[in-house]
Design a protein around this motif. Structure first.
Motif, PDB file in Angstrom:
ATOM      1  N   ARG A 158     -33.149  41.344  33.446  1.00 40.48           N
ATOM      2  CA  ARG A 158     -32.505  42.394  34.261  1.00 40.48           C
ATOM      3  C   ARG A 158     -33.518  43.473  34.626  1.00 40.48           C
ATOM      4  O   ARG A 158     -33.595  43.923  35.785  1.00 40.48           O
ATOM      5  CB  ARG A 158     -31.319  43.006  33.501  1.00 40.48           C
ATOM      6  N   ARG A 161     -35.991  42.197  37.287  1.00 42.72           N
ATOM      7  CA  ARG A 161     -35.446  42.175  38.655  1.00 42.72           C
ATOM      8  C   ARG A 161     -35.482  43.576  39.270  1.00 42.72           C
ATOM      9  O   ARG A 161     -35.822  43.746  40.440  1.00 42.72           O
ATOM     10  CB  ARG A 161     -34.031  41.605  38.639  1.00 42.72           C
ATOM     11  N   ASN A 162     -35.105  44.590  38.474  1.00 41.19           N
ATOM     12  CA  ASN A 162     -35.173  45.968  38.971  1.00 41.19           C
ATOM     13  C   ASN A 162     -36.613  46.366  39.284  1.00 41.19           C
ATOM     14  O   ASN A 162     -36.885  47.024  40.288  1.00 41.19           O
ATOM     15  CB  ASN A 162     -34.585  46.931  37.931  1.00 41.19           C
ATOM     16  N   GLN A 164     -39.068  44.320  40.131  1.00 37.41           N
ATOM     17  CA  GLN A 164     -39.470  43.609  41.344  1.00 37.41           C
ATOM     18  C   GLN A 164     -38.990  44.334  42.598  1.00 37.41           C
ATOM     19  O   GLN A 164     -39.723  44.468  43.577  1.00 37.41           O
ATOM     20  CB  GLN A 164     -38.907  42.185  41.342  1.00 37.41           C
ATOM     21  N   LYS A 165     -37.743  44.791  42.555  1.00 40.61           N
ATOM     22  CA  LYS A 165     -37.185  45.489  43.715  1.00 40.61           C
ATOM     23  C   LYS A 165     -37.949  46.781  43.983  1.00 40.61           C
ATOM     24  O   LYS A 165     -38.269  47.097  45.131  1.00 40.61           O
ATOM     25  CB  LYS A 165     -35.708  45.789  43.483  1.00 40.61           C
ATOM     26  N   THR A 177     -36.448  36.495  46.448  1.00 37.85           N
ATOM     27  CA  THR A 177     -36.019  36.219  45.077  1.00 37.85           C
ATOM     28  C   THR A 177     -35.131  34.984  45.024  1.00 37.85           C
ATOM     29  O   THR A 177     -34.193  34.917  44.248  1.00 37.85           O
ATOM     30  CB  THR A 177     -35.248  37.431  44.516  1.00 37.85           C
TER      31      THR A 177
END
Length: 249
Positions: A158, A161-162, A164-165, A177
């Protein structure tokens, strides 16, 4: 502990198990290494062509090929330990990774194009500089899961992913993604360690973590810190300078 003796390929980057390492091999010492790997394991064999990768602590990945500037009279170092000092073992981090050279293609000029994959963590016991290239005695390190590795892996995914954004936003470009991320804790820990924009010392600490759970805990802290920094940055120029996915050698 299981010990092995393998050719040693020092790099200015950290290799993790399961990650792919492309190499452009042009130095004489590493050309000799690849020739020997091809001799010991022919192209049509399914046996692994193994060598060990260690990150350089102090020294140069590529030996000087001409007198240095501004001193044109400087002596050019030659030999298997060129660039690594009188005691090569001190120039390297103590934990590295075995690589399997699945593809080794020799070019017309004698250099090699190599595609290797990290397999097993190892600890450096000793380094031998008596041959054409460095070899090392290595202890294979088991990968212990540790406590709560599964739950930690979910949290790291989790946070990743944050991250990466935020990283894509800082680079002012979109992030694809579509690929599914793994859920096996040790695979998650190594994938995130390799993919995060971190310097060599930080990546080395992750490689050296005593078990998967402690690596994941450290990654969770790093990802939250890096994401918070990215949130306050209008842009993130030259992030590639902290990474070295392809070696010059």
């Amino acid at each position: 502990m299981t010990t092995v003796r393998l050719p040693l390929f020092p790099l200015n980057t950290v290799l993790f198990p399961g990650l792919v390492l492309p190499l452009n091999v042009f130095e004489a010492r590493y050309r000799a290494m690849m020739r020997d790997l091809l001799k010991s394991v022919p192209e049509d064999s399914e046996e692994p062509r193994r060598f060990a990768v260690v990150a350089i602590r102090d020294g140069h990945e590529v030996a000087l090929a001409a007198p240095g500037l501004p001193d044109q009279t400087a002596t050019v170092e030659k030999g298997p330990a060129a660039g690594f000092g009188a005691d090569p073992a001190k120039a390297f981090h103590s934990v590295g990774c075995i690589a399997d050279a699945a593809t080794v293609r020799e070019r017309a000029d004698g250099s090699f194009e190599v595609l290797a994959t990290g397999t097993t963590r190892v600890r450096l016991v000793s380094v031998d500089a008596s041959g054409e290239y460095l070899t090392a005695e290595l202890e294979e390190l088991p990968e212990e899961q540790g406590e709560e590795a599964g739950a930690l892996a979910e949290g790291v995914l989790r946070a990743f992913r944050n991250y990466q954004k935020r990283l894509a936003g800082a680079r002012e470009r979109s992030l694809a993604t579509g690929a599914e991320l793994p859920d096996e804790p040790s695979v998650v820990s190594y994938l995130v360690a390799a993919a995060a924009v971190l310097d060599v010392p930080a990546k080395q600490r992750l490689l050296e973590a005593p078990d998967t759970a402690r690596r994941l805990r450290e990654e969770l802290k790093l990802l939250r810190t890096e994401t918070a920094l990215l949130r306050n940055l209008p842009s993130l120029p030259a992030v590639e300078l902290t990474r070295a996915p392809t070696s010059l050698n």
